[in-house]
Design a protein around this motif. Structure first.
Motif, short mmCIF file in Angstrom:
data_model
loop_
_atom_site.label_atom_id
_atom_site.label_comp_id
_atom_site.label_asym_id
_atom_site.label_seq_id
_atom_site.Cartn_x
_atom_site.Cartn_y
_atom_site.Cartn_z
N UNK A 107 0.82 -1.21 0.00
CA UNK A 107 0.00 0.00 0.00
C UNK A 107 0.86 1.26 0.00
N UNK A 108 1.97 1.24 0.73
CA UNK A 108 2.87 2.40 0.74
C UNK A 108 3.45 2.62 -0.65
N UNK A 149 3.36 5.66 -5.86
CA UNK A 149 3.16 5.67 -7.31
C UNK A 149 2.05 6.64 -7.71
N UNK A 150 1.01 6.70 -6.89
CA UNK A 150 -0.09 7.61 -7.20
C UNK A 150 0.32 9.07 -7.02
N UNK A 151 1.23 9.32 -6.13
CA UNK A 151 1.67 10.70 -5.89
C UNK A 151 2.52 11.24 -7.05
#
Length: 261
Positions: free
Chosen positions: A154-155, A160-162
């Motif tokens: 999850x981290x 990756x989304x940031x």
């Protein structure tokens, strides 16, 4: 000693003579009756609620489980339920609760049971509890490892989304444009809902519903005429009464339908 001296009497003689002529009771000075010690009055009986509670406190469920396990651990033998119900009271567990306590131990894998023939035997060894603790420990270790692995995933996904979404003027402008498009889309949906009655799909559905209602009305009309004919044939003497009832009921139904519309 002169004659007057002979006539004189001692001073204590007069009171003494008067005392001789008093009644005996007055001379005794109205003596009081002797004091008699009366028997003590009995104490009031104590009510059931005021008696001291000397009843021994019963064992809790956990204490009962421990006592039943001690029976298995001390003997390391196999038991029938009837045998356990006899041994339970010796450990402070009443017979009628032995079955439930043993079943709770079976549910927790602290006591094993197996059916041999028509009898069900229960047993438990000290090693069983150790094996259960080891199994529980291994399961918790596995769950902890999986949770740590999921946390790292999850981290990584968050990082990756940031990427590419850092705060900038271009991003703020795109967000404002997206918000304007969403508002315009919401307004168009509201306008479309206002013309829902003229929707071609809705009109076709209404036409289909009309056809179904028309066929149902014809079917029930035929049923009503068939029932009237049967009543007239079966009860010819009441033909006029039946026709009057048909007209009365028909007028009532017509008024109800008219009011609904």
């Amino acid at each position: 000693m002169g004659p007057m001296a002979k006539l004189q009497r001692p001073m204590f003689a007069v009171p003494f003579l008067r005392l001789l002529f008093l009644p005996r009771r007055r001379r005794l000075g109205e003596r009081q009756a002797p004091f008699v010690l009366s028997s003590p009055s009995p104490l009031p009986a104590m009510s059931a609620s005021s008696k001291p509670q000397s009843k021994k406190r019963g064992l809790s469920l956990e204490e009962k489980r421990e006592q039943m396990l001690q029976i298995f651990y001390e003997s390391q033998d196999f038991y029938l339920l009837k045998e356990l119900e006899k041994l339970g009271p010796k450990k402070g567990v009443i017979s009628r609760s032995v079955k439930d306590v043993v079943q709770s131990l079976v549910d927790d894998d602290l006591v094993l049971k197996d059916k041999i023939g028509t009898s069900v035997y229960f047993w438990s060894l000290p090693s069983c509890a150790g094996n259960q603790l080891r199994n529980t420990y291994n399961k918790l270790e596995s769950d902890l490892s999986n949770s740590k692995k999921r946390y790292l995933e999850l981290v990584e996904h968050r990082d990756n989304l940031k990427r590419g979404r850092e705060d900038s003027e271009e991003r703020e402008s795109a967000l404002e444009e997206l918000k304007a498009v969403e508002l315009h889309h919401k307004k168009l949906k509201e306008e479309l809902a206002a013309y829902a009655d003229s929707d071609p799909a809705a009109v076709e559905a209404m036409k289909d519903a009309i056809d179904v209602a028309h066929s149902a009305a014809n079917r029930w009309t035929d049923n009503i005429f068939t029932l009237q004919q049967w009543c007239s044939t079966t009860f010819p003497q009441a033909k006029e009464l039946l026709e009057h009832m048909y007209r009365e009921v028909g007028s009532v139904l017509f008024l109800q339908v008219f009011r609904m519309n």
